[in-house]
Design a protein around this motif. Sequence first.
Motif, mmCIF file in Angstrom:
data_model
loop_
_atom_site.group_PDB
_atom_site.id
_atom_site.type_symbol
_atom_site.label_atom_id
_atom_site.label_comp_id
_atom_site.label_asym_id
_atom_site.label_seq_id
_atom_site.Cartn_x
_atom_site.Cartn_y
_atom_site.Cartn_z
ATOM 1 N N GLY A 49 0.838 -1.209 0.105
ATOM 2 C CA GLY A 49 0.045 -0.117 -0.062
ATOM 3 C C GLY A 49 0.847 1.083 -0.157
ATOM 4 O O GLY A 49 0.307 2.262 -0.711
ATOM 5 N N GLY A 50 1.919 1.365 0.787
ATOM 6 C CA GLY A 50 2.736 2.347 0.816
ATOM 7 C C GLY A 50 3.630 2.545 -0.536
ATOM 8 O O GLY A 50 3.613 3.692 -0.819
ATOM 9 N N SER A 51 4.048 1.606 -1.020
ATOM 10 C CA SER A 51 4.589 1.642 -2.388
ATOM 11 C C SER A 51 3.655 2.094 -3.607
ATOM 12 O O SER A 51 3.801 3.151 -4.307
ATOM 13 C CB SER A 51 5.055 0.382 -2.638
ATOM 14 O OG SER A 51 6.197 -0.074 -1.774
ATOM 15 N N ALA A 52 2.451 1.707 -3.610
ATOM 16 C CA ALA A 52 1.479 2.177 -4.558
ATOM 17 C C ALA A 52 0.988 3.605 -4.246
ATOM 18 O O ALA A 52 0.907 4.172 -5.244
ATOM 19 C CB ALA A 52 0.066 1.222 -4.180
ATOM 20 N N GLY A 53 0.843 4.016 -3.013
ATOM 21 C CA GLY A 53 0.636 5.381 -2.889
ATOM 22 C C GLY A 53 1.802 6.596 -3.158
ATOM 23 O O GLY A 53 1.312 7.447 -3.724
ATOM 24 N N LEU A 54 2.968 5.816 -2.969
ATOM 25 C CA LEU A 54 4.136 6.996 -3.470
ATOM 26 C C LEU A 54 4.180 6.826 -4.863
ATOM 27 O O LEU A 54 4.564 8.019 -5.443
ATOM 28 C CB LEU A 54 5.303 6.236 -2.753
ATOM 29 C CG LEU A 54 6.662 7.116 -3.000
ATOM 30 C CD1 LEU A 54 6.554 8.518 -2.420
ATOM 31 C CD2 LEU A 54 7.925 6.381 -2.401
ATOM 32 N N LEU A 55 4.155 5.628 -5.633
ATOM 33 C CA LEU A 55 4.168 5.802 -7.025
ATOM 34 C C LEU A 55 3.306 6.660 -7.624
ATOM 35 O O LEU A 55 3.349 7.588 -8.596
ATOM 36 C CB LEU A 55 3.944 4.400 -7.579
ATOM 37 C CG LEU A 55 4.054 4.145 -9.028
ATOM 38 C CD1 LEU A 55 5.332 4.624 -9.512
ATOM 39 C CD2 LEU A 55 3.767 2.903 -9.634
ATOM 40 N N GLU A 56 1.821 6.574 -7.206
ATOM 41 C CA GLU A 56 0.915 7.355 -7.843
ATOM 42 C C GLU A 56 0.956 8.754 -7.491
ATOM 43 O O GLU A 56 0.660 9.791 -8.365
ATOM 44 C CB GLU A 56 -0.565 6.844 -7.172
ATOM 45 C CG GLU A 56 -1.906 7.641 -7.842
ATOM 46 C CD GLU A 56 -2.458 8.617 -6.885
ATOM 47 O OE1 GLU A 56 -3.331 9.139 -7.148
ATOM 48 O OE2 GLU A 56 -1.984 8.725 -5.702
ATOM 49 N N LEU A 57 1.582 9.172 -6.257
ATOM 50 C CA LEU A 57 1.778 10.644 -6.052
ATOM 51 C C LEU A 57 2.844 11.088 -7.045
ATOM 52 O O LEU A 57 2.608 12.370 -7.731
ATOM 53 C CB LEU A 57 2.194 10.875 -4.320
ATOM 54 C CG LEU A 57 2.848 12.200 -4.197
ATOM 55 C CD1 LEU A 57 1.727 12.929 -4.047
ATOM 56 C CD2 LEU A 57 3.474 12.015 -2.664
ATOM 57 N N LEU A 58 3.962 10.495 -7.118
ATOM 58 C CA LEU A 58 5.131 10.982 -8.025
ATOM 59 C C LEU A 58 4.530 11.224 -9.296
ATOM 60 O O LEU A 58 5.013 12.122 -9.775
ATOM 61 C CB LEU A 58 6.166 10.081 -7.886
ATOM 62 C CG LEU A 58 6.931 9.917 -6.505
ATOM 63 C CD1 LEU A 58 7.983 8.845 -6.506
ATOM 64 C CD2 LEU A 58 7.469 11.308 -5.912
ATOM 65 N N LEU A 59 3.727 10.326 -9.928
ATOM 66 C CA LEU A 59 3.231 10.376 -11.274
ATOM 67 C C LEU A 59 2.513 11.741 -11.702
ATOM 68 O O LEU A 59 2.435 12.320 -12.677
ATOM 69 C CB LEU A 59 2.674 9.114 -11.677
ATOM 70 C CG LEU A 59 3.882 8.008 -11.990
ATOM 71 C CD1 LEU A 59 2.895 6.812 -12.469
ATOM 72 C CD2 LEU A 59 4.740 8.319 -12.740
ATOM 73 N N LEU A 60 1.334 11.773 -10.354
ATOM 74 C CA LEU A 60 0.214 12.567 -10.824
ATOM 75 C C LEU A 60 0.142 13.848 -9.917
ATOM 76 O O LEU A 60 -0.680 14.619 -9.961
ATOM 77 C CB LEU A 60 -1.010 11.923 -10.441
ATOM 78 C CG LEU A 60 -1.106 10.651 -11.354
ATOM 79 C CD1 LEU A 60 -2.030 9.657 -10.947
ATOM 80 C CD2 LEU A 60 -1.153 11.121 -12.861
ATOM 81 N N HIS A 61 0.995 14.256 -9.210
ATOM 82 C CA HIS A 61 1.038 15.538 -8.474
ATOM 83 C C HIS A 61 0.767 17.015 -9.309
ATOM 84 O O HIS A 61 0.160 17.633 -8.519
ATOM 85 C CB HIS A 61 2.509 15.624 -7.355
ATOM 86 C CG HIS A 61 2.207 16.584 -6.500
ATOM 87 N ND1 HIS A 61 1.586 16.707 -5.378
ATOM 88 C CD2 HIS A 61 2.832 18.139 -6.517
ATOM 89 C CE1 HIS A 61 1.927 17.975 -4.914
ATOM 90 N NE2 HIS A 61 2.443 18.632 -5.517
ATOM 91 N N PRO A 62 1.355 17.047 -10.312
ATOM 92 C CA PRO A 62 1.159 18.088 -11.056
ATOM 93 C C PRO A 62 -0.108 18.532 -11.287
ATOM 94 O O PRO A 62 -0.980 19.775 -11.316
ATOM 95 C CB PRO A 62 1.849 18.209 -12.242
ATOM 96 C CG PRO A 62 2.910 17.217 -12.126
ATOM 97 C CD PRO A 62 2.406 16.216 -11.055
#
Length: 302
Positions: free
Chosen positions: A22-35
């Motif tokens: 869950g932590g890895s999934a959340g971090l990946l999603e954040l890094l890709l879509l924060h803009p």
Amino acid sequence: MNGTQKEPEPGKSKALLQFLAGGSAGLLELLLLHPLDVVKTRIQLQGVHANPEQLQYSGVMDCISKIYHYEGVSGFWKGIVPPICSETPKRACKFVIYEQFKPLFLFGAPQPTALTHAMAGALAGTLECAILNPFEVVKITQQAYRKDSLNTLNVAGKIIRNDGFGIKGLYRGITALMLRNAIFHFAYFGLYQGLKDELPAYEDRFAEFLRRGAIGFFASIVSSVFSVTFDVAKSRIQGPQPIKGTIKYKWTAPTIWTIYTEEGFRALFKGLSVKMMRAGPGGAILMLAYEYGFEYLTIKYC
């Protein structure tokens, strides 16, 4: 992958794998879509009384163009530090809570139903607000201002000095956040698991990957529509107030009513298009990363 997955032993080992996935999934999603989150926040903060620190944006493309023109590429990554600090533990804890509490919502059914997943998801999304809210307040404060790249610790320190830790400070807007999260996660987990159970799975690994991704995309889009009004209210309460020294947006229901009376019904859905642009891929990435990550960890370590 179907029928051959090795289940970890219940208890600490299973919860640990859920936490890591869950932590890895959340971090990946954040890094890709924060803009896209920056763009959404800028649009949602606009009201009838403009804050002098903010430009006015006519739409998503105008917002993207102005951020790039006035702030450069780095402007799209404003407020990234608070989510990085919060996203990994927050998403990790959310998936653990979601998985571990599903038995409470079986309601006599032998296997989890769509309602089971929806209720467990809503509980997990609501509980994570205790961790998430202070980071959201700092993030939105950083995202709101175009003139400077505000230091995260300085912003947090200023909020604490001026407004404290409570509902006027780092926990302002927590009611709106809890309502947003409860509604979003109820719809997201319920739709995702319900559709995944109903739609036939594929034997081909790539086709199955696409099936899960499409379901996650659709579930996240629908959930965004249901929860966006509370997201707008949260942004108004947590962000800079229109008139310095005056608190216009304080509580969820009055904020929604003020937006409706001053700006009309459509204003309650501000930022929905960009929220959907972020939520659709984000919902797909999150579930794909979590499920495949959990399956990989299960096979490797159990």
